[in-house]
Design an enzyme around this catalytic site. Structure first.
Site, PDB file in Angstrom:
ATOM      1  N   GLU A   1     -17.664 -16.961  27.797  1.00 45.31           N
ATOM      2  CA  GLU A   1     -18.415 -15.797  27.343  1.00 45.31           C
ATOM      3  C   GLU A   1     -19.903 -16.077  27.539  1.00 45.31           C
ATOM      4  OE1 GLU A   1     -15.807 -13.611  23.976  1.00 45.31           O
ATOM      5  OE2 GLU A   1     -16.754 -15.476  23.279  1.00 45.31           O
TER       6      GLU A   1
ATOM      7  N   GLU B   1     -11.608 -18.080  22.603  1.00 44.05           N
ATOM      8  CA  GLU B   1     -12.598 -19.050  22.132  1.00 44.05           C
ATOM      9  C   GLU B   1     -12.061 -19.568  20.809  1.00 44.05           C
ATOM     10  OE1 GLU B   1     -14.945 -20.959  20.188  1.00 44.05           O
ATOM     11  OE2 GLU B   1     -16.111 -19.156  19.810  1.00 44.05           O
TER      12      GLU B   1
ATOM     13  N   ASN C   1     -17.317 -15.969  10.707  1.00 41.23           N
ATOM     14  CA  ASN C   1     -18.464 -16.871  10.560  1.00 41.23           C
ATOM     15  C   ASN C   1     -19.724 -16.380  11.266  1.00 41.23           C
ATOM     16  OD1 ASN C   1     -17.124 -17.377  12.985  1.00 41.23           O
ATOM     17  ND2 ASN C   1     -17.665 -19.542  13.014  1.00 41.23           N
TER      18      ASN C   1
ATOM     19  N   CYS D   1     -17.587 -23.260  15.027  1.00 42.51           N
ATOM     20  CA  CYS D   1     -16.696 -24.004  15.926  1.00 42.51           C
ATOM     21  C   CYS D   1     -17.476 -25.045  16.723  1.00 42.51           C
ATOM     22  CB  CYS D   1     -15.968 -23.052  16.857  1.00 42.51           C
ATOM     23  SG  CYS D   1     -17.068 -21.980  17.813  1.00 42.51           S
TER      24      CYS D   1
END
Length: 484
Positions: A464, A256, A157, A290
């Site tokens: 991150e 993640e 994505n 997400c």
């Protein structure tokens, strides 16, 4: 030759191992999701190719770790500058393989490049410590060193940004890498590897394996024992499997994973700003994020007004191929994802939800779904529990602050939550009570290279970006020094 064809043909299509482009016996097609046609064929790595990539990363690790931090930072800085200069071509390539409008792709290129700029600056700020022991008889030295060769797995994505978010800190810390991009969007990563090489990244530091057999290629590397770090962005289901595999060699992991973000609109909110924020939180990347607002809870006294404004905005969005002028929403990534969105909407409608706009697959070629607003979505609907990953905004009313928090937290996920209110006290109370790693307070975007990105519960492990992003790629070593 069209510009689209020129951009595709200028992109490497082979594996990148030890600083060389390596052909494979097998290839697989990369599809344009807006048309269903094949853009090109890319190398399909075997387990042996994966092992060769890890061999190269291991061989390069010692020299790369010994490279001065300033040199590592300068490579990242040059990569940032090259990405900025070539943003138009990089964005077009991304749109062709992923589908999002070119304007959004350019935004992602800028976001991805900023990770290289940020970690170029962090490379020279890796610190340590010196301390006198409490009893005064010895000294403590603390140093931070590269964790070692890393395995990186990125999703489709955000094919450039998710790679840059992992590569940036790994390069800054002095780690070598094997990266596997998603099979749907390998071109953006192959082009990024070419660009990093041009920026001066030594052979073997970054190795790219493209494959349709992710498990067959990556699991042996995870269990190999020579890699010391695994970073994955993707679904929670796949993350669980990777964590099991990583436990065999006790790898450092960054995960993640999925999200099912709630967005809360209180009666005292500025409704126009709330709608603006909701459009950003919901429709960035066509909802395939997400961080997308998947469950929109609106205080009942303002539900009708909010729903009307949001529906008007959603209905006005232009759906089409991302390369066309004026397009707001591109296709979903493939037929499987489009069918999943359609199934989730059908389930909600069957349970009493009312479509205010959209609610169906768009006609024509490609994997398009119409921007959708659903009213009166019951808590029992599947899309209240499952990540939608599409342009669907489900609206559910609430009465009290406690109701809003209860519904928002009623999920296994905890990546991000959004809150719209003018009441400072409520904003702080809600932010403290929401079970999420990130909060968007009166804004619909939280992602920033200078901020720590990550979630709680089943949304992942580690962070991150930000000042802590490089920590995931460093080990702490303590040296006890006798001074007698």
């Amino acid at each position: 030759m069209s510009r689209e064809r020129e951009v595709v043909e200028a992109c490497p299509t082979e594996l990148f191992i030890g600083g060389k482009w390596v052909a494979t016996e097998r290839t697989f097609p990369v599809e344009d999701p807006a048309t269903g046609t094949t853009l090109c064929d890319v190398a399909d790595a075997s387990p042996a190719d994966g092992k060769a990539a890890l061999d190269a990363a291991v061989a390069a690790q010692a020299d790369w770790a010994a490279t001065p931090p300033r040199e590592r930072g300068e490579i990242l800085r040059r990569a940032y500058e090259l990405m900025t200069e070539r943003a138009d071509d990089l964005a077009l390539l991304m749109t062709l393989e992923m589908g999002k409008p070119v304007a959004e792709s350019k935004g992602e290129i800028a976001y991805a490049a900023d990770f290289f700029r940020w970690f170029a600056e962090e490379a020279v700020r890796i610190d340590g410590g010196y301390q006198i022991a409490p009893n005064g008889t010895s000294r403590f030295l603390v140093m931070r060193q590269p964790v070692g060769p890393c395995l990186l797995i990125t999703p489709w994505n955000f094919p450039t940004a998710m790679g840059a978010r992992k590569i940036g800190p790994a390069v800054a810390a002095g780690c070598t890498m094997v990266i596997k991009p998603a099979a749907q969007t390998p071109l953006s990563m192959l082009k990024l590897a070419e660009l990093l090489t041009e920026a001066g990244l030594p052979a073997g530091v970054l190795n790219v394996v493209t494959t349709q057999d992710s498990g067959g290629v990556m699991e042996p590397l995870i269990r190999d024992g020579r890699a010391r770090k695994l970073s994955f962005t993707g679904s929670t289901a796949v993350g669980r499997k990777l964590l099991e595999q990583a436990s065999d060699q006790v790898l450092r992991t960054s995960m993640e994973l999925g999200g099912n973000a709630p967005l809360l609109v209180f009666a005292d909110a500025d409704l126009d700003k709330a709608v603006d924020g909701t459009m950003l939180a919901k429709m960035r990347n066509g909802g395939e994020a997400c961080t997308a607002a998947n469950r929109i809870y609106v205080q009942s006294s303002v539900m009708d007004a909010f729903a009307a404004k949001l529906t008007s905005r959603m209905a006005a969005l232009k759906v089409g191929r991302g390369t066309e002028d004026g397009v707001d929403v591109g296709p979903l990534i493939d037929g499987t994802q489009r069918d999943k969105v359609a199934d989730l909407v059908a389930d909600a409608i069957a349970q009493g939800a009312r479509p205010l706009t959209g609610g169906s697959v768009a006609e024509g070629n490609g994997y398009f779904y119409r921007p959708t607003v659903l009213a009166d979505v019951p808590e029992s609907a599947r899309l209240q529990k499952e990540e939608i990953f599409g342009p669907v905004a489900p609206l559910t009313p609430f009465e009290t602050e406690d109701d809003a928090v209860r519904m928002a937290n009623d999920t296994e996920f905890g990546l991000v939550s959004y809150v719209f209110t003018k009441d400072l006290g409520r904003a702080l109370r809600i932010s403290e009570r929401l079970e999420a790693g990130m909060i968007g307070l009166n804004q619909g975007i939280v992602s920033n290279p200078a901020a720590p990105f990550g979630g709680v519960k089943h949304s992942g492990l580690g962070r991150e970006g930000g000042t802590v992003g490089i920590d995931e790629y460093l080990e702490v070593k303590y040296v006890a020094v006798n001074v007698d």
